[in-house]
Design a protein around this motif. Structure first.
Motif, PDB file in Angstrom:
ATOM      1  N   ILE A 122      -0.444   4.188   0.147  1.00 52.96           N
ATOM      2  CA  ILE A 122      -1.088   5.103   1.105  1.00 52.96           C
ATOM      3  C   ILE A 122      -0.551   4.852   2.513  1.00 52.96           C
ATOM      4  O   ILE A 122      -0.170   5.792   3.228  1.00 52.96           O
ATOM      5  N   GLY A 179      -5.530   4.995  -5.411  1.00 47.93           N
ATOM      6  CA  GLY A 179      -4.593   4.267  -4.552  1.00 47.93           C
ATOM      7  C   GLY A 179      -3.292   5.026  -4.367  1.00 47.93           C
ATOM      8  O   GLY A 179      -2.228   4.428  -4.236  1.00 47.93           O
ATOM      9  N   LYS A 202      -7.969   8.042  -2.738  1.00 45.23           N
ATOM     10  CA  LYS A 202      -8.331   6.640  -2.562  1.00 45.23           C
ATOM     11  C   LYS A 202      -8.612   5.937  -3.884  1.00 45.23           C
ATOM     12  O   LYS A 202      -8.159   4.822  -4.116  1.00 45.23           O
ATOM     13  N   SER A 218       0.815  -1.220   0.000  1.00 44.12           N
ATOM     14  CA  SER A 218       0.000   0.000   0.000  1.00 44.12           C
ATOM     15  C   SER A 218       0.856   1.281   0.000  1.00 44.12           C
ATOM     16  O   SER A 218       1.588   1.544   0.963  1.00 44.12           O
ATOM     17  N   VAL A 274      -4.754  11.948   0.492  1.00 40.78           N
ATOM     18  CA  VAL A 274      -4.994  10.587  -0.006  1.00 40.78           C
ATOM     19  C   VAL A 274      -5.970  10.632  -1.177  1.00 40.78           C
ATOM     20  O   VAL A 274      -6.993  11.306  -1.109  1.00 40.78           O
TER      21      VAL A 274
END
Ligand code: CTP
Length: 477
Positions: A57, A80, A77, A55, A75
């Motif tokens: 993030i 990603g 989302k 990840s 972020v």
């Protein structure tokens, strides 16, 4: 052979990112523009791209936690990805992915992947170079698609079959041309063919992104290189049909006009040698666009482009609007440059009079120097004698501008006598006479009848007022 480039990773941030990744038990790499520019010895990019095998993030959040000032993490989302700012640099984090794209938008469908999967899905081999940030092999180069070789050969090449790479994200077609122009690289032949085949897919790319790339092409040392490639692939016709409409030479009764498209590209290259102002370069690109719709053949005088500057300046607005460019002072500047683009030329062809120069400075205001730069760039004659003559004439005009400026201060002209004073002097209510008098004073100054000073302007106004049958107010005399 394993190659290490630790010297490119001296900034302590790279160690911190490596440590953060270790804590999360994942591997991570710096990739893209930063690595490319290190090998090209270009000043390093303002943003640094980090790819995490896991990840991105989570890695960004961990890095932020470990930094003393704990910067905010933005972020995204859906993509990603995550971004944080550190010492003025944007650090972009992404998880390695195996991507496939939705045909109707640029939004990827994301699946986790290995580093190589991620590199394969990037735009060009030179942008797919990665350096390890992991403790065990810190600084190691990972170059599965021979990006270093392409850097050496100055080649823009896609890691995958080019049709797939461009179809995945059609903006890459513009990027290929932009990188080729900025770096003076060649685009691999099959890649160029794929761009031609996929050009219609540019329709799904936002205008803003297209313009970003166009700005970078125009901002390059030799913009014509990019415009030639855009033209050759058919992209230019889709993006700026006003320019491609200028291409071609027509001949009637043995009279030809010049090819205004190729002329324009020369003008842009010329101006690029003298200014980095992107909007002045835009003005050079668009200065002749009015020539396509105004082209006529007259039996007596030959080819004419009557009022092309006026028509062109109107087209600038429509073009900016269509491409979602700002309709602000930059657009007005380009319009003004296009509108006035022939003025100094006319001046330089005749005996330059002070009054003509005063009018030029008056009309162009603060833009007069830019206008001169544009007109000098417009000299593309291949005849050395003419070239010398025109350049010399412009030198004379520039000198006159300085002289007239020092003496008459007509740049950003402020009338020496205000409307209020005119009203008081002749005891007038707001009326058209005030405008007539103001205009007459301005004209007298521009024509050189009176200097741009209060007393002579006052005497002139009194005389003119009397001629118009106005009486001077008692309070004044
Ligand atoms: N990238 C890509 N496809 C795109 C845009 C970007 O594959 N359409 C990848 C490339 O690996 C690129 C990296 O994402 O190197 C970062 O993109 P970006 O920041 O836009 O460009 P840079 O390569 O950093 O170059 P520049 O700063 O000159 O734009």
């Amino acid at each position: 052979m394993q190659e290490y480039y630790k010297e490119s990773l001296q900034d302590p941030i790279f160690n911190i990112i490596g440590l953060a990744a270790k804590e999360l038990s994942l591997d991570c790499y710096v990739i893209g523009g930063f690595v490319r520019d290190f090998f090209l010895k270009r000043s390093t990019a303002k943003d640094i791209d980090i790819v995490a095998i896991g990840s991105g993030i989570a890695l960004a959040k961990k890095v932020a936690e470990m930094l003393p000032n704990q910067p905010k993490v933005s972020v995204f989302k859906n993509f990603g990805t995550a971004m944080l700012k550190h010492n003025g640099i944007e650090l972009e984090f992404v998880g390695a992915r195996k991507e496939s794209y939705n045909r109707d938008s640029r939004k990827p469908i994301i699946e986790n992947g290995t580093l190589k999967d991620d590199q394969k899905r990037r735009d060009f081999t030179i942008n797919a170079l990665a350096l390890s940030l992991n403790e065990t092999d810190f600084g190691k180069l990972l170059d599965p698609f021979d990006g270093i070789k392409d850097l050496d050969n100055k080649l823009i090449k896609t890691p995958l079959e080019p049709g797939i790479t461009y179809s995945d994200d059609p903006l890459r077609m513009m990027r290929a041309i932009r990188f080729a122009t900025q770096l003076n690289f060649e685009i691999q032949t099959n890649s160029l063919l794929a761009i031609t085949d996929n050009k219609e897919r540019m329709a799904i790319v936002s205008k803003e992104r297209i313009i970003d790339e166009l700005h970078k092409i125009i901002g390059s040392a030799k913009p014509s290189m990019g415009f030639q490639l855009l033209h050759e692939t058919g992209l230019l016709h889709l993006i700026l049909p006003e320019l491609t409409a200028l291409e071609g030479i027509e001949e009637i009764e043995g009279q030809k006009h010049k090819d205004n498209f190729w002329h324009t590209l020369e003008v842009v290259d010329n101006i690029a040698l003298h200014t980095d102002d992107i909007w002045l370069r835009w003005a050079a690109l668009l200065h002749d666009i009015g020539k396509a719709p105004t082209k006529r053949f007259d039996k007596k005088i030959g080819w004419t482009f009557h009022a092309h500057e006026f028509v062109g300046s109107k087209m600038v607005y429509k073009l900016f609007k269509r491409l979602r460019m700002p309709l602000n002072e930059h657009m007005k500047f380009v319009q003004k440059m296009v509108l006035m683009s022939s003025r100094p030329v006319v001046l330089s062809q005749n005996n330059v009079t002070d009054s003509a120069v005063r009018r030029l400075v008056f009309d162009a205001g603060d833009y007069v120097d830019d206008l001169m730069t544009l007109c000098e760039a417009d000299i593309t004659t291949k005849n050395p004698k003419k070239q010398k003559k025109y350049k010399n004439n412009f030198k004379i005009v520039r000198q006159k501008i300085i002289e007239v400026e020092e003496r008459d201060h007509v740049r950003n002209f402020q009338p020496p006598i205000t409307g209020e004073e005119i009203m008081k002097t002749f005891n007038l209510k707001p009326s058209k006479e005030i405008g007539i008098l103001k205009d007459a004073i301005k004209e007298a100054i521009l024509e050189g009848e009176i200097p741009n000073e209060y007393d002579p302007a006052l005497i002139f106004m009194m005389k003119k007022g009397k001629k118009m049958g106005l009486t001077v107010s008692n309070q004044i005399t």
